[in-house]
Design a protein around this motif. Sequence first.
Motif, mmCIF file in Angstrom:
data_model
loop_
_atom_site.group_PDB
_atom_site.id
_atom_site.type_symbol
_atom_site.label_atom_id
_atom_site.label_comp_id
_atom_site.label_asym_id
_atom_site.label_seq_id
_atom_site.Cartn_x
_atom_site.Cartn_y
_atom_site.Cartn_z
ATOM 1 N N GLY A 83 0.132 -9.101 -1.232
ATOM 2 C CA GLY A 83 -0.136 -7.729 -1.608
ATOM 3 C C GLY A 83 -1.602 -7.370 -1.657
ATOM 4 N N GLY A 84 -1.852 -6.072 -1.470
ATOM 5 C CA GLY A 84 -3.202 -5.546 -1.560
ATOM 6 C C GLY A 84 -3.188 -4.201 -2.252
ATOM 7 N N ILE A 85 -4.294 -3.491 -2.173
ATOM 8 C CA ILE A 85 -4.445 -2.192 -2.811
ATOM 9 C C ILE A 85 -4.874 -1.175 -1.763
ATOM 10 C CG2 ILE A 85 -5.697 -0.869 -4.561
ATOM 11 C CD1 ILE A 85 -6.063 -3.482 -6.093
ATOM 12 N N LYS A 86 -4.209 -0.038 -1.738
ATOM 13 C CA LYS A 86 -4.526 0.992 -0.764
ATOM 14 C C LYS A 86 -5.977 1.444 -0.910
ATOM 15 C CE LYS A 86 -2.833 5.383 1.084
ATOM 16 N NZ LYS A 86 -1.803 6.447 0.947
ATOM 17 N N GLY A 87 -6.675 1.504 0.205
ATOM 18 C CA GLY A 87 -8.058 1.946 0.196
ATOM 19 C C GLY A 87 -9.070 0.866 -0.089
ATOM 20 N N GLN A 88 -8.615 -0.341 -0.411
ATOM 21 C CA GLN A 88 -9.547 -1.422 -0.730
ATOM 22 C C GLN A 88 -10.113 -2.079 0.516
ATOM 23 O OE1 GLN A 88 -8.689 -3.902 -4.237
ATOM 24 N NE2 GLN A 88 -8.904 -5.672 -2.919
ATOM 25 N N ASN A 89 -9.433 -1.894 1.666
ATOM 26 C CA ASN A 89 -9.891 -2.445 2.950
ATOM 27 C C ASN A 89 -10.092 -3.952 2.882
ATOM 28 O OD1 ASN A 89 -9.895 0.109 4.136
ATOM 29 N ND2 ASN A 89 -12.006 0.505 3.542
ATOM 30 N N THR A 90 -9.050 -4.642 2.425
ATOM 31 C CA THR A 90 -9.099 -6.102 2.318
ATOM 32 C C THR A 90 -9.101 -6.736 3.701
ATOM 33 O OG1 THR A 90 -7.927 -6.052 0.212
ATOM 34 C CG2 THR A 90 -7.905 -8.138 1.424
ATOM 35 N N ASN A 91 -10.060 -7.603 3.952
ATOM 36 C CA ASN A 91 -10.130 -8.301 5.234
ATOM 37 C C ASN A 91 -9.043 -9.359 5.329
ATOM 38 O OD1 ASN A 91 -12.375 -7.029 6.443
ATOM 39 N ND2 ASN A 91 -13.770 -8.214 5.182
ATOM 40 N N ILE A 92 -8.494 -9.492 6.521
ATOM 41 C CA ILE A 92 -7.555 -10.566 6.854
ATOM 42 C C ILE A 92 -8.303 -11.562 7.719
ATOM 43 C CG2 ILE A 92 -5.432 -11.132 8.092
ATOM 44 C CD1 ILE A 92 -4.527 -8.219 7.470
ATOM 45 N N ILE A 93 -8.207 -12.841 7.386
ATOM 46 C CA ILE A 93 -8.949 -13.856 8.126
ATOM 47 C C ILE A 93 -8.000 -14.881 8.739
ATOM 48 C CG2 ILE A 93 -11.018 -13.579 6.717
ATOM 49 C CD1 ILE A 93 -10.228 -16.100 5.192
ATOM 50 N N ALA A 94 -8.473 -15.547 9.775
ATOM 51 C CA ALA A 94 -7.674 -16.566 10.451
ATOM 52 C C ALA A 94 -7.460 -17.761 9.540
ATOM 53 C CB ALA A 94 -8.364 -16.999 11.747
ATOM 54 N N SER A 95 -6.201 -18.118 9.335
ATOM 55 C CA SER A 95 -5.872 -19.239 8.466
ATOM 56 C C SER A 95 -6.222 -20.581 9.104
ATOM 57 C CB SER A 95 -4.383 -19.205 8.119
ATOM 58 O OG SER A 95 -4.061 -20.091 7.083
ATOM 59 N N LYS A 96 -6.279 -20.592 10.431
ATOM 60 C CA LYS A 96 -6.664 -21.775 11.206
ATOM 61 C C LYS A 96 -7.363 -21.311 12.474
ATOM 62 C CE LYS A 96 -3.816 -25.942 10.710
ATOM 63 N NZ LYS A 96 -2.770 -26.755 11.388
ATOM 64 N N SER A 97 -8.117 -22.191 13.070
ATOM 65 C CA SER A 97 -8.735 -21.880 14.357
ATOM 66 C C SER A 97 -7.685 -21.887 15.461
ATOM 67 C CB SER A 97 -9.831 -22.900 14.678
ATOM 68 O OG SER A 97 -10.848 -22.873 13.712
#
Length: 344
Positions: free
Chosen positions: A236-250
């Motif tokens: 979960g996240g929060i609307k408008g927070q613009n949480t970055n998603i990152i690669a869990s592995k290369s």
Amino acid sequence: MFYVKAGGFLLKFKNYIFIALGAFVAIFFIFLSSGTTGEESTLDLGTGLGCTAYTGKPPTMEDLNKYLANKGAFKGSALAFINAGKKYQVDPVLVMAIAMHETGNGKSRLVQKYNNPGGLMGSGAPFHFDSLAEGIDSMTKNLYKLYISQGLNTPELIGAKYAPVGASNDPTNLNVHWIPSIKKYINDLGGLTYVCSALESSKGFIAPVNPLRITDRFGSRVLNGKAQFHKGLDLGGIKGQNTNIIASKSGVVVFSSFGNYGDGSGFGGYGQCVVIKHSDNEFTLYGHMVAGSQKVKVFDQVKQGQILGIMGQTGNAFGVHLHFEVRTSLAGGQINPEPLIPKK
């Protein structure tokens, strides 16, 4: 220094509050103050990105205090920067460089009167800290929360979010000086000293978002009154927070587009989606990103921790979240991701 418009006038600020149009005009955002309150909160440092290991000889308190000797309110405050850096996994040199820039080398009214080096605001007034050490601690905590934990750990990455060149509230283009100024301060301090990395599980994965908040698990569930099998992990996240998603592995990007039902992609309902191939029998999927936010394309080689896009709710999604899957093939074979990602 930055500009904001108030009542049709362009007001110029340099870490101050001004009286304008016969009314008190308070600045609710200087550096690092988004979402900040006067109450203490606990940050989860166990799953996200942080900067904890020294790249070389760590700076000594004596060396830093020598640098701070003519820096106004910061004279003799090296230990506070060092302690806050260790506590929140942020390079103290980076914190010091930003503090110098934002306070005019320790001479701003906020730091001298309120022990507030980060310009933190709330309820129409600046926070007043009992000590400079407390103010440095709060500034560093917010730097971790809003930047470091999102993988933004260099002047270039922080500046792109905090002081974007060409921003509408910067008509005279002052933001162009932010990154060079921070880099100069860092250079004067001898360079950054921490290595930034993420906690990695025994299976080689890192958490794809931070903070890690599981809102729906892998397996059988009932949704809208219907039984179904949930093939991933919802974070979960929060609307408008613009949480970055990152690669869990290369790995290599094998899909980066908007998945629609019936488009033949096999990713209908996932909305803006990225899929990474890590090996012939291991893939990760990142679904429901903000439309157009993906920063990678097919065939890109991505590194673990690299930003892929922004958490959203595109496709078949209820509320802002990341739908995260681990697959044994591009077409499917989903397995439970939860045991694979790090937890405290």
